[in-house]
Design a protein around this motif. Structure first.
Motif, PDB file in Angstrom:
ATOM      1  N   ASN A  14       0.835  -1.200   0.000  1.00  0.00           N
ATOM      2  CA  ASN A  14       0.000   0.000   0.000  1.00  0.00           C
ATOM      3  C   ASN A  14       0.870   1.251   0.000  1.00  0.00           C
ATOM      4  O   ASN A  14       0.549   2.254  -0.652  1.00  0.00           O
ATOM      5  N   PRO A 109      -9.078  -5.311   4.937  1.00  0.00           N
ATOM      6  CA  PRO A 109      -9.538  -6.163   3.841  1.00  0.00           C
ATOM      7  C   PRO A 109     -10.884  -6.826   4.110  1.00  0.00           C
ATOM      8  O   PRO A 109     -11.027  -8.047   4.067  1.00  0.00           O
ATOM      9  N   HIS A 166      -7.448 -12.498  -0.999  1.00  0.00           N
ATOM     10  CA  HIS A 166      -6.718 -11.323  -0.510  1.00  0.00           C
ATOM     11  C   HIS A 166      -6.024 -10.599  -1.662  1.00  0.00           C
ATOM     12  O   HIS A 166      -5.967  -9.356  -1.691  1.00  0.00           O
ATOM     13  N   LYS A 170      -6.511  -6.568  -2.381  1.00  0.00           N
ATOM     14  CA  LYS A 170      -5.407  -5.609  -2.222  1.00  0.00           C
ATOM     15  C   LYS A 170      -5.455  -4.444  -3.209  1.00  0.00           C
ATOM     16  O   LYS A 170      -5.277  -3.285  -2.800  1.00  0.00           O
TER      17      LYS A 170
END
Length: 206
Positions: A14, A109, A166, A170
């Motif tokens: 991130n 998430p 996941h 993301k």
């Protein structure tokens, strides 16, 4: 220009997305420091962009509060307008949250308030839901319970594993984070107002 501190524990994906966005001269925010609670691979992203790094190893302190006090001292030197938790796998002590909030945000998430906590993706799969999501919130004293600034649904596909799900979440997290930082910088999001509105609408606060 909004100044941003980013706190990480790991690879900093991130963080990299935010640094890439901030490299655009038209982006209204810049990352001024990156901090971590351990040696983090994500420091390489900061170094690539010439952003200073701060390491405050959690294990070197007897208490969470002592660690938090040193982290605050190290980050506050840079007087950031906003602090972003970007994969920081450490709960901040309450006095540090109080000091930085509401200019303290985190990604998660899941489509909060669904599946809070450290295993949001795993919990969504275990619950057998057909969709989950990603959220950006203001950090408060609870576990992923702060005011929601942005969120988006992500479908759960047949055969999904925790990893595959996941990996699809993301990119949504990264995009939402960049959008929120931009909106804070331009004044489209007023963090103080978002925080006070959330308190006013919470029945338990009355």
């Amino acid at each position: 220009m909004l100044t941003v501190a980013v706190l990480i524990s790991g690879t900093g994906s991130n963080l990299r997305a935010l640094l890439d966005a901030a490299a655009d001269p038209g982006f209204p925010a810049r990352v001024v420091v990156v901090g971590a609670d351990r040696e983090a691979d994500g420091f390489a992203h900061a170094e690539h962009f010439g952003v200073p790094t701060v390491l405050v190893p959690f294990r070197e302190f007897e208490t969470r509060e002592q660690w938090g006090a040193e982290l605050r001292a190290q980050i506050d030197v840079w007087t950031p307008d906003l602090v972003v938790l970007s994969g920081l796998m450490r709960l901040l002590p309450a006095d540090l949250v109080d000091a930085w909030a509401p200019a303290l945000i985190n990604t998660h998430p899941a489509y909060l308030p669904e599946f809070p906590g450290a295993h949001g993706v795993r919990d969504a799969l275990a619950a057998g839901v057909t969709e989950t999501g990603a959220s950006v919130i203001i950090v408060d004293s609870g576990v992923d319970s702060g005011p929601i600034l942005a969120q988006e649904r992500v479908p759960v596909l047949p055969g999904d594993t925790e990893h595959s799900l996941h990996e699809r979440i993301k990119p949504v997290e990264r995009r939402l984070l960049i959008e929120v930082v931009r909106a804070v910088a331009t004044g489209e999001i007023d963090l103080a107002r978002a925080s006070s509105d959330a308190v006013a609408s919470d029945p338990s606060s009355s």
